[in-house]
Design an enzyme around this catalytic site. Structure first.
Site, PDB file in Angstrom:
ATOM      1  CG  ASN A   1      16.359  -8.058   3.340  1.00  0.00           C
ATOM      2  OD1 ASN A   1      16.329  -7.049   4.060  1.00  0.00           O
ATOM      3  ND2 ASN A   1      17.406  -8.363   2.593  1.00  0.00           N
TER       4      ASN A   1
ATOM      5  N   GLY B   1      17.335  -9.354  -7.041  1.00  0.00           N
ATOM      6  CA  GLY B   1      16.875  -8.100  -7.600  1.00  0.00           C
ATOM      7  C   GLY B   1      16.941  -8.006  -9.112  1.00  0.00           C
TER       8      GLY B   1
ATOM      9  CB  SER C   1      13.829 -12.613  -8.291  1.00  0.00           C
ATOM     10  OG  SER C   1      14.872 -11.683  -8.519  1.00  0.00           O
TER      11      SER C   1
ATOM     12  CD  GLU D   1      20.700  -6.425  -2.041  1.00  0.00           C
ATOM     13  OE1 GLU D   1      19.870  -6.615  -2.939  1.00  0.00           O
ATOM     14  OE2 GLU D   1      20.375  -6.056  -0.889  1.00  0.00           O
TER      15      GLU D   1
END
Length: 277
Positions: free
Chosen positions: A10, A174, A214, A96
């Site tokens: 992504n 993230g 991550s 997100e």
């Protein structure tokens, strides 16, 4: 039939055209594990460019869609438009989107329904916040997210082969924090149990459940080590307990949804992490 290892990249809202070309060209030139299904998801403005540039065997996904076919919805992309553009996949429910853009569970479920109606394949993202994990609510939260989708797409079993479930704890997106292999396996196992109970045993056995949060070339080895050992045990005809100490406790992780690392050369290492050594 064993579930095929799945790795998605992504790109999020990263990269200009030259950057996207460099990433795609690197993937095109790399020798990728033929037993891994590979997908990349560039920013929407580059979807058609990437579709035409990427080599056969690497699929392309949109990062989001809306729940309507068309209309006065400025800035949105419909599943119909994605399908019409020859893009076979879409990511729905990414953390997100949920946290920054208000995609609550019912909104995510509506998008999944609309995407399936247009024949798209889906990476359905689920996961908990740090507060929910600390409160011991992780499994409850993930099951609720899945229940909301199920109410919209009944019967799920008819389309289960078109849905990959991505467990991505919000606190690991993230942040550099990564769920341990045991934490990931706990949620993946519960998700597979949910599928068996609420959808059917066939869907539970065949659905890929991947991890996102991550992921990089270093930690994917720990998270995916059991898959490597399991494939070796099968090819050697040995019992799983003999050569794969991880398999007994982590058998439900079927790949990765990769964020920042998908923009780097190490993405190839993640794709190839399932190769037999």
């Amino acid at each position: 039939m064993p579930r095929k290892f799945f790795v998605g990249g992504n790109f999020k809202m990263n990269g200009l055209l030259a950057d996207i070309d460099r990433i795609v060209d690197h993937l095109n030139a790399a020798k990728l594990d033929p037993n891994t299904e590979v997908l990349i998801s560039p920013p929407a403005i580059y979807l058609l460019h990437v579709r035409d540039r990427v080599k056969n065997g690497i699929e392309v996904a949109a990062q989001n869609c809306y729940s309507e076919k068309q209309g006065a919805f400025t800035g949105e992309i419909s599943p119909l438009q994605i399908a019409d553009s020859g893009i076979p996949w879409v990511i729905i429910g990414h953390s997100e989107r949920r946290t920054l853009f208000g995609d609550i569970d019912s909104v995510v479920a509506g998008k999944v329904k609309a995407a399936l109606e247009e024949g798209l394949n889906i990476i359905l993202c689920v996961g908990e916040t740090l507060e929910q994990r600390d409160a011991g609510e992780t499994l409850k939260v993930v099951e609720h997210q899945l229940d909301c989708v199920k109410r919209e797409i009944e019967p799920w079993g008819n389309v289960a082969h078109r849905i990959v479930i991505a467990y991505e704890p919000v606190w690991a997106i993230g942040t550099g924090k990564v769920a341990t292999a045991g934490q990931a396996q706990e949620v993946h196992a519960d998700t597979r149990k949910w599928l068996a109970t609420r959808v059917g045993q066939k869907a539970a056995e065949e659905t890929r459940i991947i991890y996102g949060g991550s992921v990089n070339a270093k930690n994917c080895v720990e998270l995916g080590a059991f898959l490597l050992h399991f494939s070796v045990s099968v090819s050697m005809g040995e019992t799983c307990s003999y050569v794969c100490p991880y398999a007994a406790t982590q058998p439900d992780l079927d790949g990765f949804l990769v964020g920042g690392a998908s923009l780097k050369p190490e993405f190839v290492d993640i794709i190839n992490s399932h190769l037999k050594k």
